[in-house]
Scaffold this active site. Structure first.
Site, PDB file in Angstrom:
ATOM      1  N   SER A 140      20.224  20.691  44.548  1.00 35.83           N
ATOM      2  CA  SER A 140      19.547  21.065  45.786  1.00 35.83           C
ATOM      3  C   SER A 140      18.173  21.582  45.404  1.00 35.83           C
ATOM      4  CB  SER A 140      20.334  22.174  46.497  1.00 35.83           C
ATOM      5  OG  SER A 140      19.605  22.704  47.590  1.00 35.83           O
ATOM      6  N   TYR A 153      25.467  29.906  46.589  1.00 34.51           N
ATOM      7  CA  TYR A 153      25.131  28.476  46.493  1.00 34.51           C
ATOM      8  C   TYR A 153      23.959  28.270  45.540  1.00 34.51           C
ATOM      9  CZ  TYR A 153      23.668  23.836  48.228  1.00 34.51           C
ATOM     10  OH  TYR A 153      23.303  22.512  48.344  1.00 34.51           O
TER      11      TYR A 153
END
Length: 263
Positions: A140, A153
């Site tokens: 990401s 995350y």
């Protein structure tokens, strides 16, 4: 690199980016192994492919890291080899640190980091034996810089960069490639399926996610990056500028993120 005549294994293939990759790659002359937890969804996706006989279904849970050697053996037995592993499976998060139970942080690390690492390590001897192979890791932009509500995350995605950069260096001699894909906002259900502080699902869409790239746009760019064997690829809209601001102007990035309405 070309996908033609390759055996490509995709995790997280039952929805979102993974499902989009299956749709794109099933039109190319290659064989696919598709994985996720939900076998029924995978079987349905298989039947939508141009040549279902060239698609194998291997359901498993990334959190069950002790099973990875068996999972890899089963995958290799499908078509006799694996050329590319696309590590796409994972979960996201939307909760403030102070409100997030440590069990949520652990689950994010177990699935997003340790599950991906365990699967890749189990497949690594196969790549070494064949003296070729490519690991593709979907992290990401949050693996390059951070944002509120995504602490666990971000931690897991940052960790993936550290591990796979080392793997690339250690096994360059074995002709093993590593491509790290860093998505920005892509219009999938990742926000709806994100964990909140107590471990339950958010069950709502983020506006930024909804306004992101379509899955089709994203997958087309991702496939090109894999074929070019890029070390890293940042795929998104204006949010990719955050990577460069983090590198050269970290305080400026901090101010931009704090002023944004992104959750």
């Amino acid at each position: 690199m070309t996908f033609k005549n390759k055996v490509v294994w995709i995790t997280g293939a039952s929805s979102g980016i993974g499902k989009g990759l299956v749709e794109h790659l099933s039109k190319i002359d290659c064989k696919l192994i598709i994985s996720a937890r939900n076998k029924a969804k995978l079987e349905n996706i298989k039947q939508t492919c141009k040549t279902p006989e060239n698609v194998a279904v291997i359901p498993f849970d990334l959190a069950e890291i002790d099973n990875m050697k068996t999972v890899v053996e089963n995958a290799i037995n499908c078509f006799g080899k694996i050329d590319v592993l696309i590590n796409n499976g994972g979960i996201s998060q939307r909760s403030l640190i102070v409100n997030t139970d440590i069990s949520v942080d652990k689950k994010l690390m177990d699935v997003d980091y340790l599950g991906t690492v365990a699967l890749s390590k189990a497949l690594l001897p196969h790549f070494i034996k064949n003296q070729k192979g490519q690991f593709v890791v979907v992290t990401s932009l949050m693996g390059k810089f951070s944002s509120p509500y995504r602490s666990g995350y971000c931690g897991a995605k940052h960790a993936l960069h550290g591990f796979f950069d080392a793997l690339r260096m250690e096994h360059e001699k074995d002709n093993i490639k590593v491509t790290i894909i860093c998505p920005g906002f892509v219009n999938t259900n990742i926000a709806k399926n994100a964990l909140i502080g107590d471990g339950s699902l958010q069950n709502s869409q983020d506006q930024a996610t909804e306004n992101g790239l379509t899955v089709q746009q994203f997958c087309s760019r991702m496939i090109k990056a894999i074929e070019k064997e890029k070390f890293e690829a940042y795929i998104g809209k204006k949010e990719i500028l955050g990577v460069y601001l983090k590198r050269f102007f970290p305080k400026l990035l901090h101010r931009f993120v704090m002023k944004s309405a992104v959750r």
